[in-house]
Design a protein around this motif. Structure first.
Motif, PDB file in Angstrom:
ATOM      1  N   ARG B  39     -75.864  54.687  37.151  1.00  0.00           N
ATOM      2  CA  ARG B  39     -74.832  55.437  37.144  1.00  0.00           C
ATOM      3  C   ARG B  39     -74.419  55.939  35.401  1.00  0.00           C
ATOM      4  O   ARG B  39     -74.288  57.148  35.206  1.00  0.00           O
ATOM      5  CB  ARG B  39     -73.533  55.081  37.687  1.00  0.00           C
ATOM      6  N   ARG B  40     -74.574  54.831  34.621  1.00  0.00           N
ATOM      7  CA  ARG B  40     -74.079  55.470  33.249  1.00  0.00           C
ATOM      8  C   ARG B  40     -75.470  56.406  32.948  1.00  0.00           C
ATOM      9  O   ARG B  40     -75.292  57.211  31.821  1.00  0.00           O
ATOM     10  CB  ARG B  40     -74.279  54.087  32.537  1.00  0.00           C
ATOM     11  N   THR B  43     -74.876  59.667  35.701  1.00  0.00           N
ATOM     12  CA  THR B  43     -73.566  60.095  35.631  1.00  0.00           C
ATOM     13  C   THR B  43     -73.275  60.744  37.126  1.00  0.00           C
ATOM     14  O   THR B  43     -72.217  60.232  37.766  1.00  0.00           O
ATOM     15  CB  THR B  43     -73.046  61.149  34.690  1.00  0.00           C
ATOM     16  N   GLY B 113     -61.177  63.365  40.003  1.00  0.00           N
ATOM     17  CA  GLY B 113     -60.667  61.874  39.914  1.00  0.00           C
ATOM     18  C   GLY B 113     -61.301  61.056  40.908  1.00  0.00           C
ATOM     19  O   GLY B 113     -61.342  59.908  41.060  1.00  0.00           O
ATOM     20  N   GLU B 114     -62.071  61.892  42.078  1.00  0.00           N
ATOM     21  CA  GLU B 114     -62.491  61.384  43.040  1.00  0.00           C
ATOM     22  C   GLU B 114     -63.769  60.583  42.821  1.00  0.00           C
ATOM     23  O   GLU B 114     -64.267  59.528  43.204  1.00  0.00           O
ATOM     24  CB  GLU B 114     -63.011  62.382  44.229  1.00  0.00           C
ATOM     25  N   HIS B 115     -64.467  60.864  41.605  1.00  0.00           N
ATOM     26  CA  HIS B 115     -65.762  60.241  40.927  1.00  0.00           C
ATOM     27  C   HIS B 115     -65.519  59.481  39.495  1.00  0.00           C
ATOM     28  O   HIS B 115     -66.181  58.834  39.286  1.00  0.00           O
ATOM     29  CB  HIS B 115     -66.802  61.272  41.040  1.00  0.00           C
ATOM     30  N   PHE B 116     -64.359  59.998  38.868  1.00  0.00           N
ATOM     31  CA  PHE B 116     -64.220  59.440  37.658  1.00  0.00           C
ATOM     32  C   PHE B 116     -62.601  58.984  37.261  1.00  0.00           C
ATOM     33  O   PHE B 116     -61.756  60.047  37.485  1.00  0.00           O
ATOM     34  CB  PHE B 116     -64.651  60.528  36.531  1.00  0.00           C
ATOM     35  N   THR B 117     -62.565  57.803  37.203  1.00  0.00           N
ATOM     36  CA  THR B 117     -61.149  57.393  37.156  1.00  0.00           C
ATOM     37  C   THR B 117     -60.803  57.016  35.694  1.00  0.00           C
ATOM     38  O   THR B 117     -59.671  56.530  35.419  1.00  0.00           O
ATOM     39  CB  THR B 117     -61.234  56.068  37.858  1.00  0.00           C
ATOM     40  N   GLY B 118     -61.715  57.182  34.641  1.00  0.00           N
ATOM     41  CA  GLY B 118     -61.482  56.814  33.340  1.00  0.00           C
ATOM     42  C   GLY B 118     -60.499  57.924  32.748  1.00  0.00           C
ATOM     43  O   GLY B 118     -60.459  59.110  33.057  1.00  0.00           O
ATOM     44  N   ASP B 119     -59.859  57.363  31.468  1.00  0.00           N
ATOM     45  CA  ASP B 119     -59.013  58.442  30.616  1.00  0.00           C
ATOM     46  C   ASP B 119     -59.934  59.375  29.907  1.00  0.00           C
ATOM     47  O   ASP B 119     -61.201  59.194  29.902  1.00  0.00           O
ATOM     48  CB  ASP B 119     -58.077  57.718  29.981  1.00  0.00           C
ATOM     49  N   GLN B 122     -62.489  57.807  27.558  1.00  0.00           N
ATOM     50  CA  GLN B 122     -63.782  57.428  28.645  1.00  0.00           C
ATOM     51  C   GLN B 122     -64.658  58.659  28.906  1.00  0.00           C
ATOM     52  O   GLN B 122     -65.733  58.411  28.975  1.00  0.00           O
ATOM     53  CB  GLN B 122     -63.112  56.649  29.741  1.00  0.00           C
ATOM     54  N   GLN B 126     -68.420  59.054  27.560  1.00  0.00           N
ATOM     55  CA  GLN B 126     -69.571  59.198  28.728  1.00  0.00           C
ATOM     56  C   GLN B 126     -70.371  60.462  28.467  1.00  0.00           C
ATOM     57  O   GLN B 126     -71.695  60.637  28.405  1.00  0.00           O
ATOM     58  CB  GLN B 126     -69.008  58.951  30.147  1.00  0.00           C
TER      59      GLN B 126
END
Lengths: 150, 199
Positions: B39-40, B43, B113-119, B122, B126
């Protein structure tokens, strides 16, 4: 971690204070139940794959055979129609060979049938002995000198 | 019930009657860590799933030949590394497909926000990681996020330790440059310092 590794790590951290100031966390959301479903999905694909190898090979063979037949046909068509050993000689090489001491033309010509006579690029007319005699006779060619030399 | 060791899983896999059961356990055991790495690297969640599926399908076909002197996780990690890089290369194969197009496509899922929860920081990190070339991205991800040792990374990538150290250092500098881009202007603040001062 050795002292050297530690120093290297510090060196890297010194070059990127902002990067190393960010708290490490996993910011990616994964849909609910993904890791429950995923092993079953992979399992199903793997089972499907292990059931079909023979079919895959048959499909590959079905595609490869016509291609192979075409290649063989092309190679066969492109090859010289004459005997490869004869075709490999140039006319000069053949003449040199014919005039060499080991070459007994009379024996070879007597043994060879007409069909076996080599065909050279520069020779466009082939005559049988009778035709050659008729040619000499028709053109009134004097062979006296030639016969004296022999 | 205790989780079976990798050796036990391999032994079970090599018996015809327990092959499927062992493989299911193997996927359950290693999927999350490998998912994190892939995923990293890519993405996008759908692309991640595709790559991870290929990783385990390759493991399915190759596990019979797996040499037990190597660690199973390192072997799976190596497959994940190679598959991720191959996948990224395949995505770029089109004539009109640039690196930027691929990166934009892959990072588009970070908007929701469904796929990415970072601020925000972050997200920026990425995005910076995604600007690295695939091989360098893999090196950075293995060292920075997964905290692998260089020797282990060397087994995974087939690259010398020295080359990996150098590649990681370059990647770190590039990411730092991406993160600090625009922060020299007086109206911009450093989000890391801001967060630390708010504590």
């Amino acid at each position: 971690m050795t002292m050297k590794d530690h120093n290297e790590e510090n060196e890297v951290r010194k070059d990127a204070p902002m990067l190393f100031g960010i708290p490490k966390q996993d910011p990616f959301a994964v849909e609910e139940g993904f890791f429950e479903r995923f092993p079953h999905q992979v399992q199903a694909l793997a089972s499907q794959r292990s059931r079909t190898p023979r079919l895959i090979w048959m499909k590959r063979a079905a595609l490869a055979l016509p291609a192979l037949a075409l290649v063989i046909f092309a190679v066969h068509s492109l090859r010289a129609p004459n005997d490869p050993d004869v075709a490999a000689f140039t006319p000069d090489e053949a003449l040199q060979y014919a005039t060499s001491e080991q070459f007994d033309t009379q024996t070879i010509m007597a043994d060879a049938t007409e069909a076996e006579w080599p065909v050279f690029d520069s020779v466009t007319v082939q005559l049988t002995p009778n035709e050659a005699l008729a040619y000499v006779d028709q053109h009134d060619i004097d062979l006296t000198d030639y016969l004296h030399q022999q | 019930m205790n989780e079976p060791t990798d050796e036990e899983l391999i032994a079970l896999f090599r018996k015809e009657e327990s092959r499927h059961y062992a493989f299911n356990l193997l996927v359950r055991k290693h999927q999350q860590r490998l998912y994190g790495f892939v995923r990293r690297m890519v993405t996008d969640p759908d692309e991640t799933k595709d790559v991870l599926q290929n990783v385990f399908l390759k493991a399915w076909t190759g596990l019979d030949k797996f040499r037990e002197d190597a660690q199973l996780y390192s072997w799976l990690y190596r497959i994940a590394h190679n598959e991720s890089i191959s996948h990224l290369k395949r995505m770029r194969r089109g004539i009109f497909t640039s690196e930027a197009t691929v990166t934009d496509r892959l990072t588009s899922s970070m908007g929701s926000g469904e796929h990415f929860t970072g601020d925000e920081i972050q997200r920026k990190l990425q995005r910076a990681v995604m600007t690295l070339p695939p091989k360098q991205r893999a090196v950075f991800t293995m060292k920075y996020f997964d905290e692998l040792k260089y020797e282990e990374m060397s087994r995974v990538t087939g690259t010398s330790v020295g080359a990996l150290k150098s590649s990681y250092h370059i990647a770190v500098k590039k990411i730092e440059a991406e993160l600090t881009q625009g922060l020299s202007r007086p109206d911009q603040t450093n989000p890391v310092q801001e967060r630390q001062s708010n504590r």
